[in-house]
Design a protein around this motif. Structure first.
Motif, PDB file in Angstrom:
ATOM      1  N   CYS A 367       1.004  68.312  12.840  1.00 61.30           N
ATOM      2  CA  CYS A 367       1.079  69.358  13.860  1.00 61.30           C
ATOM      3  C   CYS A 367      -0.223  69.472  14.646  1.00 61.30           C
ATOM      4  O   CYS A 367      -0.199  69.724  15.862  1.00 61.30           O
ATOM      5  CB  CYS A 367       1.433  70.701  13.214  1.00 61.30           C
ATOM      6  N   THR A 368      -1.359  69.288  13.968  1.00 56.24           N
ATOM      7  CA  THR A 368      -2.638  69.319  14.679  1.00 56.24           C
ATOM      8  C   THR A 368      -2.745  68.138  15.631  1.00 56.24           C
ATOM      9  O   THR A 368      -3.272  68.269  16.746  1.00 56.24           O
ATOM     10  CB  THR A 368      -3.810  69.309  13.686  1.00 56.24           C
ATOM     11  N   PHE A 369      -2.241  66.985  15.201  1.00 54.92           N
ATOM     12  CA  PHE A 369      -2.191  65.820  16.088  1.00 54.92           C
ATOM     13  C   PHE A 369      -1.351  66.141  17.321  1.00 54.92           C
ATOM     14  O   PHE A 369      -1.752  65.841  18.454  1.00 54.92           O
ATOM     15  CB  PHE A 369      -1.604  64.624  15.339  1.00 54.92           C
ATOM     16  N   ALA A 370      -0.192  66.769  17.104  1.00 53.32           N
ATOM     17  CA  ALA A 370       0.665  67.157  18.232  1.00 53.32           C
ATOM     18  C   ALA A 370      -0.045  68.154  19.139  1.00 53.32           C
ATOM     19  O   ALA A 370       0.074  68.096  20.370  1.00 53.32           O
ATOM     20  CB  ALA A 370       1.977  67.747  17.717  1.00 53.32           C
ATOM     21  N   LEU A 371      -0.800  69.075  18.525  1.00 56.76           N
ATOM     22  CA  LEU A 371      -1.554  70.051  19.316  1.00 56.76           C
ATOM     23  C   LEU A 371      -2.558  69.358  20.233  1.00 56.76           C
ATOM     24  O   LEU A 371      -2.683  69.693  21.417  1.00 56.76           O
ATOM     25  CB  LEU A 371      -2.251  71.030  18.378  1.00 56.76           C
ATOM     26  N   TRP A 372      -3.260  68.354  19.703  1.00 59.72           N
ATOM     27  CA  TRP A 372      -4.252  67.664  20.517  1.00 59.72           C
ATOM     28  C   TRP A 372      -3.607  66.734  21.535  1.00 59.72           C
ATOM     29  O   TRP A 372      -4.190  66.473  22.597  1.00 59.72           O
ATOM     30  CB  TRP A 372      -5.248  66.930  19.631  1.00 59.72           C
ATOM     31  N   VAL A 373      -2.413  66.220  21.232  1.00 59.29           N
ATOM     32  CA  VAL A 373      -1.663  65.498  22.269  1.00 59.29           C
ATOM     33  C   VAL A 373      -1.337  66.455  23.413  1.00 59.29           C
ATOM     34  O   VAL A 373      -1.462  66.117  24.600  1.00 59.29           O
ATOM     35  CB  VAL A 373      -0.372  64.884  21.697  1.00 59.29           C
ATOM     36  N   GLY A 374      -0.914  67.673  23.041  1.00 56.03           N
ATOM     37  CA  GLY A 374      -0.660  68.687  24.056  1.00 56.03           C
ATOM     38  C   GLY A 374      -1.899  68.997  24.867  1.00 56.03           C
ATOM     39  O   GLY A 374      -1.840  69.152  26.093  1.00 56.03           O
ATOM     40  N   CYS A 375      -3.054  69.078  24.190  1.00 55.69           N
ATOM     41  CA  CYS A 375      -4.312  69.355  24.887  1.00 55.69           C
ATOM     42  C   CYS A 375      -4.671  68.212  25.837  1.00 55.69           C
ATOM     43  O   CYS A 375      -5.099  68.447  26.970  1.00 55.69           O
ATOM     44  CB  CYS A 375      -5.425  69.576  23.870  1.00 55.69           C
ATOM     45  N   CYS A 376      -4.486  66.970  25.371  1.00 62.80           N
ATOM     46  CA  CYS A 376      -4.797  65.806  26.215  1.00 62.80           C
ATOM     47  C   CYS A 376      -3.921  65.785  27.461  1.00 62.80           C
ATOM     48  O   CYS A 376      -4.403  65.588  28.576  1.00 62.80           O
ATOM     49  CB  CYS A 376      -4.612  64.511  25.426  1.00 62.80           C
TER      50      CYS A 376
END
Length: 431
Positions: A367-376
């Motif tokens: 989920c944190t990976f997905a969060l940072w994909v969202g941020c990118c």
């Protein structure tokens, strides 16, 4: 009992220092941006500007991707210590290098530290905290994040000398941006030292004991996480993680120059307004510490999604009408305030609570990976959206995203307040 609770507060605060460095490292580049771009001769090169702004975000993806598996294999404490080392190295190296490639490598290292800390700190805090104060303790991580953001904003403002004076601008270009990064070294080193004094997570130790008794060395992996029984809770985690970024609030920190200049302010006025937003961020995160256990996670998430949807609708309309000045700052501060007391802290709290012990590490990392994909994707898309649709159209899109998220959360977000992690596992996971 008092000593026990005091010790819980202590270890949670130490772990939350990862959030402080996360916030500082993430935002400091926004203030350094006008000056290192001149130093590296990329002020007229949008591609290289984008590279400099997103290198750390790529590091975040890497850090978040590996954090869960490594934390399940080696423990939470060693990974927190590793993130402290990465923050320290990045803080020194980013300001030291005169080569643009090495500058970006240093930013990447710091990004890995952010990715690891953002996945591990809230999970560790949730695992060591009693159920009745767990939400407040996990929210401490968000509090330190916003304090890190405010610290970076204040340091940037104090170091950025009057840009109307040529001599000051030369100093900013040669040294000012370096000291903005170097200022992170002290808290990073303190985090490293203090991390030696915290214990390993009891949940991790229990998992390891169970593993030894069963004579198996297998940790939960992605294959297990994507089993049907975890489908509902995994979808919820991924949606709230990505929505925390795509609610649009974080572009204010990364593209403050464009947003405030578009609202009629010069560079010096931009720095002052950024600090104002940072203060609002801190104040309303304090509000979240007191409301998260009283109002509950679900209520705050709904207030955040609905409130931002309304504010962005008004903000986009004001941009469309060509309005500038104090009103625009007030709307931006309102958006930051709503985010700070709802989506900012509650997202991390929910992510740390909703997953079963066995898959919490890999689920939190996913989920944190997905969060940072969202941020990118948010960081990459904002300049193009802003150029194509204008600030009005961009914030209208963010408004629509918030409204859609409100409907999803209304249907799917559970209340986790006051429940043990074991009780939540029974409720949220199909047996």
């Amino acid at each position: 009992m008092k000593q026990s609770k005091a010790f819980v507060y202590f270890i949670c605060m130490v772990s939350a220092m990862g959030g402080l460095l996360f916030g500082y490292d993430w935002v400091v580049i926004g203030g350094a941006k006008p000056f290192y771009e001149l130093f590296f001769n990329i002020a007229d090169d949008p591609l290289m500007q984008g590279v400099a702004m997103t290198t750390a975000l790529v590091g975040c993806l890497v850090g978040a991707m590996v954090a869960g598996a490594l934390a399940d294999r080696y423990g939470r404490k060693p990974l927190l210590m590793t993130s402290a080392v990465l923050f320290t190295v990045s803080a020194v190296a980013t300001g030291l290098f005169n080569d643009f490639t090495l500058f970006n490598i240093a930013r990447f290292i710091g990004g890995v530290g952010i990715g690891v800390a953002s996945a591990l700190a809230p999970m560790y805090i949730a695992e060591v905290s009693p159920a009745d104060i767990r939400g407040r303790m996990v929210s401490l991580n968000q509090m330190t994040i916003v304090l890190g953001i405010l610290s970076a904003q204040i340091v940037n403002m104090l170091l950025a000398r009057d840009t109307s004076v040529a001599e000051n601008m030369t100093w900013n270009m040669e040294w000012g941006w370096r000291w903005m990064f170097w200022a992170e070294t002290l808290p990073a080193a303190l985090f490293l030292v203090m991390s030696f004094f915290i214990p390993e997570s009891p949940v991790y130790l229990k998992m390891k004991a169970a593993t030894v008794s069963q004579h198996t060395g297998q940790e939960a992996g992605l294959k297990e996480l994507f089993q049907h029984k975890y489908g509902r809770v995994l979808l919820l985690g991924l949606v709230i993680a990505v929505f925390q970024q795509w609610c649009g609030t974080n572009v204010i920190f990364n593209y403050a120059q464009e947003i405030f200049v578009g609202a009629g302010f010069d560079v010096d006025g931009m720095f002052i307004n950024i600090v104002i937003t940072g203060i609002a961020n801190v104040v309303f995160t304090f509000v979240a510490l007191y409301t998260i256990e009283k109002w509950g996670r679900r209520t705050l998430m709904l207030i955040g999604a609905g409130g931002l949807g309304l504010i962005y609708l008004v903000l986009g309309t004001c941009y469309f009408m060509g309005m500038t000045g104090v009103l625009m700052v007030a709307l931006v501060v309102a958006a930051i305030s709503v985010y700070a007391m709802t989506l900012g802290p509650v997202t991390w709290t929910l992510l740390a609570e909703i997953f079963p012990n066995r898959v919490r590490g890999i689920a939190m990392a996913t989920c944190t990976f997905a969060l940072w994909v969202g941020c990118c994707t948010l960081t990459f898309s904002f300049p193009s959206m802003n150029a194509a649709l204008g600030s009005s159209g961009t914030f209208w899109i963010y408004s629509a995203i918030c409204i859609c998220a409100f409907l999803f959360l209304f249907r799917n977000c559970p209340e986790t307040k006051g429940k043990s992690l074991e009780e939540l596992e029974q409720e949220l996971v199909k047996q």
